[in-house]
Design a protein around this motif. Sequence first.
Motif, PDB file in Angstrom:
ATOM      1  N   GLU A   1       0.831  -1.146   0.137  1.00 55.65           N
ATOM      2  CA  GLU A   1      -0.121   0.197  -0.016  1.00 55.65           C
ATOM      3  C   GLU A   1       0.935   1.142  -0.092  1.00 55.65           C
ATOM      4  N   TRP A   2       1.956   1.305   0.999  1.00 55.64           N
ATOM      5  CA  TRP A   2       2.795   2.460   0.926  1.00 55.64           C
ATOM      6  C   TRP A   2       3.522   2.526  -0.340  1.00 55.64           C
ATOM      7  N   HIS A   3       4.237   1.510  -1.022  1.00 56.19           N
ATOM      8  CA  HIS A   3       4.620   1.482  -2.366  1.00 56.19           C
ATOM      9  C   HIS A   3       3.665   2.090  -3.183  1.00 56.19           C
ATOM     10  N   ALA A   4       2.616   1.558  -3.478  1.00 56.17           N
ATOM     11  CA  ALA A   4       1.768   2.185  -4.531  1.00 56.17           C
ATOM     12  C   ALA A   4       1.467   3.364  -4.338  1.00 56.17           C
ATOM     13  N   ALA A   5       1.345   4.181  -3.041  1.00 53.19           N
ATOM     14  CA  ALA A   5       0.875   5.428  -2.972  1.00 53.19           C
ATOM     15  C   ALA A   5       2.105   6.416  -2.892  1.00 53.19           C
ATOM     16  N   GLY A   6       3.127   5.830  -3.153  1.00 53.15           N
ATOM     17  CA  GLY A   6       4.239   6.891  -2.992  1.00 53.15           C
ATOM     18  C   GLY A   6       4.706   7.161  -1.783  1.00 53.15           C
ATOM     19  N   HIS A   7       4.402   6.475  -0.732  1.00 56.64           N
ATOM     20  CA  HIS A   7       4.769   6.888   0.644  1.00 56.64           C
ATOM     21  C   HIS A   7       5.940   6.093   1.322  1.00 56.64           C
ATOM     22  N   LEU A   8       6.419   5.206   0.395  1.00 56.58           N
ATOM     23  CA  LEU A   8       7.708   4.514   0.934  1.00 56.58           C
ATOM     24  C   LEU A   8       8.885   5.392   0.844  1.00 56.58           C
ATOM     25  N   ASN A   9       8.883   6.394   1.631  1.00 60.33           N
ATOM     26  CA  ASN A   9      10.161   7.361   1.381  1.00 60.33           C
ATOM     27  C   ASN A   9      11.087   7.217   2.911  1.00 60.33           C
TER      28      ASN A   9
ATOM     29  N   PHE B   1       9.281  -5.140  -3.000  1.00 59.74           N
ATOM     30  CA  PHE B   1       8.249  -4.030  -2.819  1.00 59.74           C
ATOM     31  C   PHE B   1       9.015  -2.942  -2.043  1.00 59.74           C
ATOM     32  N   GLY B   2       9.930  -2.987  -1.838  1.00 59.25           N
ATOM     33  CA  GLY B   2      10.672  -1.832  -1.563  1.00 59.25           C
ATOM     34  C   GLY B   2      11.179  -1.963   0.063  1.00 59.25           C
ATOM     35  N   ALA B   3      11.196  -3.503   0.677  1.00 59.66           N
ATOM     36  CA  ALA B   3      11.401  -3.557   2.226  1.00 59.66           C
ATOM     37  C   ALA B   3      13.370  -3.613   2.003  1.00 59.66           C
TER      38      ALA B   3
END
Length: 421
Positions: free
Chosen positions: A66-74, A95-97
């Motif tokens: 969810e964070w990855h798709a919304a661009g919140h994985l900063n 997925f960005g972990a």
Amino acid sequence: MAIILVVDDEVGIRELLSEILIDEGYDVRLAENATAARQIRNELRPDLVLLDIWMPDTDGISLLKEWHAAGHLNMPVVMMSGHGTIDTAVEATRFGAFDFLEKPIALQKLLSTVQKALKHDKPPARPALTLESFTRSAFVKDFKRRLEQAAAKSPALLIKGANGGMAEICARTLQLPRAPWLDLSEVSSALTQEMLEKITGGILFVPNLAVLGKMQQMNLAFAMERLEKLSLQLVAATVAPLSALAEAGWDGKLLSRIGEVWVAMPSLAGHGDELPEIAGLLLTNFVERGEVPQRRFSTAALNALRSLPWKRQPDSSWSDLYVLVRNLALTSLDEEISAEDVLRVMPQDGGERPEMQSLQPLFDQPLREARDAFEKLYFEHHLRLEGGNMTKLAERSGLERTHLYRKLKQLDVKLGKRGEE
């Protein structure tokens, strides 16, 4: 001091990790489920998240996606997993972990992973788009100067005629390098003094006043009392008139304070030759931020944008343009956006103008009845704007008070208690 968010539904694990990390000098926040994690992430922007895979409401992998798709994985996210979920945790790196920790978590492994994650080199953040980029548009330069001049003298500034992304471009223009930023529309719980102190010297942003709920309106009032003390700059935006917000139940005193100093977005009407540069900058911004696929405008598409009837909705034309460019980039089938794409998204059918359609019932009446109906609408509208003040209504309409009372009675315009005084 780095802020670390620990997300785990087991209270024992949360407390153990908290004690260890606090002893190491970190600022630790705890969340027992995904709902709490979302709220803390939005409000505090942690530097690192330790995220458990198995949770009751939403599992850790789903939250990561969810964070990855919304661009919140900063921020780096380290997954925590039991023996049976190691493969899942490894898969989460797609997925960005940043990494994963196997339970039970060894002390040295925890500390070394945290240190590596916090030191992890992130790609440099691309500077946010500001009005500074619109170098060829003289009318945008003038607006930028008015914006900066007003902000220099007032801690609270209202932008009329824009919302959402276009309003953010204006607000980012006022943000000093590395100054903190808080979007009040993303704060769903009660705002605290501590939260405001963390962004001292920064920007408080409200992209659209009309969408704020009661709690967020209270947060806005709370923040406005503390702007000067904490050197905060509030930038709020609206397309709707403040009178409409008042009718929707907003506190009148709060609206008065918000509307004390405002700047209006300049009309796009008459600036068709400058629209290609403006639209191109917006499109480049969307592409560079990864919000849309790689796209570019054809010359014909820019000519089509230039000829669109921006006079139709002057109060929201900038936000309309912002949304239009983004929509074109998302729905165009080819890398080059064509004139046909522009006409498909915003067709020019030569039909009746929207504002004329809204007056159609008046056109169907005889002239005298149509005139009376319009006058009644006119006086009711301005009576609301002036809060029932007959003196101000007389000044605005250019009528002497005695004649005005007679006219309102003739038109059956209802007066509030203040208007009858």
